[in-house]
Motif scaffolding. Structure first.
Motif, PDB file in Angstrom:
ATOM      1  N   LEU A 144      11.588 -53.502  12.498  1.00 20.54           N
ATOM      2  CA  LEU A 144      11.390 -54.161  11.206  1.00 20.54           C
ATOM      3  C   LEU A 144      12.414 -55.278  11.109  1.00 20.54           C
ATOM      4  CD1 LEU A 144       9.848 -53.944   8.479  1.00 20.54           C
ATOM      5  CD2 LEU A 144      11.687 -52.474   7.669  1.00 20.54           C
ATOM      6  N   VAL A 145      11.946 -56.495  10.821  1.00 14.13           N
ATOM      7  CA  VAL A 145      12.843 -57.643  10.721  1.00 14.13           C
ATOM      8  C   VAL A 145      12.844 -58.114   9.274  1.00 14.13           C
ATOM      9  CG1 VAL A 145      13.331 -59.988  11.529  1.00 14.13           C
ATOM     10  CG2 VAL A 145      12.320 -58.324  13.106  1.00 14.13           C
ATOM     11  N   LEU A 146      14.029 -58.266   8.707  1.00 12.10           N
ATOM     12  CA  LEU A 146      14.148 -58.740   7.317  1.00 12.10           C
ATOM     13  C   LEU A 146      14.563 -60.201   7.330  1.00 12.10           C
ATOM     14  CD1 LEU A 146      16.060 -55.738   5.671  1.00 12.10           C
ATOM     15  CD2 LEU A 146      13.590 -56.050   6.023  1.00 12.10           C
ATOM     16  N   GLY A 147      13.708 -61.079   6.796  1.00  9.47           N
ATOM     17  CA  GLY A 147      14.026 -62.508   6.694  1.00  9.47           C
ATOM     18  C   GLY A 147      13.342 -63.312   7.781  1.00  9.47           C
ATOM     19  N   ALA A 148      12.587 -64.361   7.365  1.00  9.30           N
ATOM     20  CA  ALA A 148      11.864 -65.200   8.333  1.00  9.30           C
ATOM     21  C   ALA A 148      12.458 -66.598   8.383  1.00  9.30           C
ATOM     22  CB  ALA A 148      10.377 -65.254   7.980  1.00  9.30           C
ATOM     23  N   GLY A 149      13.794 -66.675   8.427  1.00 12.19           N
ATOM     24  CA  GLY A 149      14.454 -67.968   8.687  1.00 12.19           C
ATOM     25  C   GLY A 149      14.563 -68.150  10.188  1.00 12.19           C
TER      26      GLY A 149
ATOM     27  N   ALA B 166       7.023 -59.992   0.844  1.00  7.31           N
ATOM     28  CA  ALA B 166       7.782 -59.343  -0.233  1.00  7.31           C
ATOM     29  C   ALA B 166       9.264 -59.532   0.015  1.00  7.31           C
ATOM     30  CB  ALA B 166       7.448 -57.852  -0.264  1.00  7.31           C
ATOM     31  N   ARG B 167      10.034 -59.197  -0.990  1.00  5.62           N
ATOM     32  CA  ARG B 167      11.495 -59.259  -0.923  1.00  5.62           C
ATOM     33  C   ARG B 167      12.028 -57.855  -0.644  1.00  5.62           C
ATOM     34  NH1 ARG B 167      15.151 -62.846  -2.245  1.00  5.62           N
ATOM     35  NH2 ARG B 167      13.537 -64.355  -2.682  1.00  5.62           N
ATOM     36  N   ALA B 168      12.895 -57.730   0.333  1.00 10.07           N
ATOM     37  CA  ALA B 168      13.519 -56.428   0.594  1.00 10.07           C
ATOM     38  C   ALA B 168      14.559 -56.193  -0.495  1.00 10.07           C
ATOM     39  CB  ALA B 168      14.173 -56.419   1.963  1.00 10.07           C
ATOM     40  N   THR B 169      14.478 -55.061  -1.175  1.00 10.65           N
ATOM     41  CA  THR B 169      15.415 -54.816  -2.275  1.00 10.65           C
ATOM     42  C   THR B 169      16.420 -53.712  -1.960  1.00 10.65           C
ATOM     43  OG1 THR B 169      13.754 -53.400  -3.264  1.00 10.65           O
ATOM     44  CG2 THR B 169      13.900 -55.643  -4.125  1.00 10.65           C
ATOM     45  N   ALA B 170      16.034 -52.769  -1.106  1.00  8.36           N
ATOM     46  CA  ALA B 170      16.966 -51.665  -0.801  1.00  8.36           C
ATOM     47  C   ALA B 170      16.721 -51.116   0.597  1.00  8.36           C
ATOM     48  CB  ALA B 170      16.798 -50.556  -1.835  1.00  8.36           C
TER      49      ALA B 170
ATOM     50  N   ALA C  29      18.290 -60.118   8.820  1.00  9.40           N
ATOM     51  CA  ALA C  29      18.456 -61.579   8.977  1.00  9.40           C
ATOM     52  C   ALA C  29      18.134 -62.278   7.659  1.00  9.40           C
ATOM     53  CB  ALA C  29      17.563 -62.091  10.108  1.00  9.40           C
ATOM     54  N   LEU C  30      18.826 -61.850   6.595  1.00  7.17           N
ATOM     55  CA  LEU C  30      18.512 -62.397   5.265  1.00  7.17           C
ATOM     56  C   LEU C  30      19.231 -63.711   4.967  1.00  7.17           C
ATOM     57  CD1 LEU C  30      18.218 -59.176   3.051  1.00  7.17           C
ATOM     58  CD2 LEU C  30      16.452 -60.446   4.264  1.00  7.17           C
ATOM     59  N   GLY C  31      19.922 -64.272   5.951  1.00  8.42           N
ATOM     60  CA  GLY C  31      20.448 -65.630   5.798  1.00  8.42           C
ATOM     61  C   GLY C  31      21.595 -65.739   4.809  1.00  8.42           C
TER      62      GLY C  31
END
Ligand SMILES: Cc1cc2nc3c(=O)[nH]c(=O)nc-3n(C[C@H](O)[C@H](O)[C@H](O)COP(=O)(O)OP(=O)(O)OC[C@H]3O[C@@H](n4cnc5c(N)ncnc54)[C@H](O)[C@@H]3O)c2cc1C
Length: 360
Positions: free
Chosen positions: A13-18, A77-81, A105-107
């Motif tokens: 699972l990857v968080l953030g598409a920058g 969607a936005r990862a919140t937790a 990878a939320l930048g």
């Protein structure tokens, strides 16, 4: 036993598409099923945000075609937790996503100016994140604009807006402009700013309240987006980024890897890497490959990286290529003028090209 991409035995699972997250997702997808979480349906070329403010029409690229061939699933969607014990991420839509390996990878975002998405409390203060609103403001008619922050982003923002709009532009910075540049490089920046009519004020730090301009762009520094990581108990360094080993693995949570501005990545050659697109892409590549390799029994490898140059645009017709040593310290070698402007444009295009290549 070898695990293949189609095995449902594990998911990255990857968080953030920058730059960092998208590259990590595309590279991990060569070896494992990947889900990518980002609220936007587009990849944003963040390094062009000052161009957007000055009039460029688009800096986005649809994610769907980039993800299709590698079969990466996008969750808009936005990862919140994060729950690191259950290995789940919750989104703002209430969905709970399971992971076996996570790439965080939320930048980052601009630090220091307390502004909302429409120009701050008094509607006067903008950041790179609110570049589209700044563009609308700049269209409203001529006025005085103060750019705060004399690093690369502030220099690029001030010169771009001075060249492409009829606003009167001032660049205010604590200390001297271009602190990471050589004397020669800094001298060129000062000369181009002067030629573009930008007033340069170097000295003490300021707050938005100290400035009487019609609009202010706050470019002081970047703050990593690590709130969900902190809440989950993932260890951060003194700079607020996730502490990782040479494989980009969190030192507190071995199933979590980090990439981009949120990662406190380092190499023996370069030392601690600065927050930059130039570092986010190679770090994203390594984090994605390592997360998948760790899951599928492949070889997890250390990050290799050394700096070569800092490349700045100074409006559309001038620029600066500052040759640096492997640890990012500047040398006396600089390239300036139109050639440097062309080099900068090529560097920026090459980032999207690198993502397209990874998407094949
Ligand atoms: C105007 C400007 C010019 C720049 N110029 C340069 C340059 O010339 N060279 C250079 O090397 N660097 C430059 N930088 C810095 C560079 O843009 C960043 O270092 C780079 O974008 C970092 O990449 P990243 O993938 O870590 O994060 P980002 O590119 O910021 O991407 C983060 C992603 O995470 C997503 N996200 C955030 N929160 C959540 C959440 N809760 N859930 C899901 N997704 C979320 C965002 O939507 C975004 O897509 C510049 C920056 C600015 C602002």
């Amino acid at each position: 036993m070898e695990t293949t991409k189609n095995d449902e035995s594990g998911r990255v699972l990857v968080l953030g598409a920058g730059y960092g997250g998208l590259m990590a997702a595309l590279r991990a997808a060569d070896h494992a099923p990947v889900t990518l979480v980002d609220p936007s349906s587009e990849f944003t070329e963040r390094v062009r945000q000052h161009e957007l403010a000055a009039g460029r029409t688009s800096i986005g690229h649809p994610l769907a075609p980039l993800l299709a061939r590698k079969g990466v699933r996008h969750v808009p969607a936005r990862a919140t937790a994060l729950d690191t014990r259950r290995r789940t991420v919750t989104t703002n839509s209430g969905e709970e996503l399971r992971y076996d390996r996570l790439v965080y990878a939320l930048g980052s975002r601009t630090r220091g100016a307390d502004v909302d998405s429409t120009g701050g409390d008094d509607g006067r203060v903008f950041t790179s994140e609110t570049a589209a609103h700044l563009h609308e403001r700049l269209q409203d008619g001529r006025g005085r604009l103060t750019v705060v922050g004399g690093g690369a982003t502030g220099i690029e923002t001030a010169s771009e807006i001075a060249e492409l709009t009829d606003w009167e532009v001032e660049l205010v910075t604590a200390g001297q402009v271009g602190p990471s540049l050589s004397d020669k490089g800094r001298a060129h920046v000062r000369q181009v700013l002067r030629a573009l009519g930008v007033t340069l004020r170097e000295g003490p730090a300021v707050t938005p309240a100290d400035l009487d301009a019609d609009a202010v762009v706050w470019n002081a520094s970047l703050q990593p987006t690590t709130e969900p990581a902190t809440a989950a108990g993932i260890l951060l360094g003194a700079d607020g980024r996730i502490t990782v080993d040479e494989h980009l693995r969190s030192v507190s949570h071995p199933e979590v890897f980090a990439a981009g501005d949120a990662a406190g990545a380092w190499t023996p050659d370069a030392g601690a890497l600065r927050m930059a697109c130039a570092t986010a892409l190679p770090v994203g590549t390594r984090a994605g490959r390592n997360a998948a390799a760790d899951l599928t029994g492949g070889e997890v490898r250390p990050l290799r990286f050394r700096y070569q140059a800092q490349v700045l645009s100074l409006g559309r017709h001038d620029g600066l290529v500052q040759k640096v040593r492997r640890d990012d310290s500047p040398t006396d070698l600089v390239v300036t003028g139109r050639l440097a402007a062309l080099a900068k444009e090529q560097v920026v295009r090459s980032t999207v090209r690198a993502l397209r290549i990874a998407a094949r």
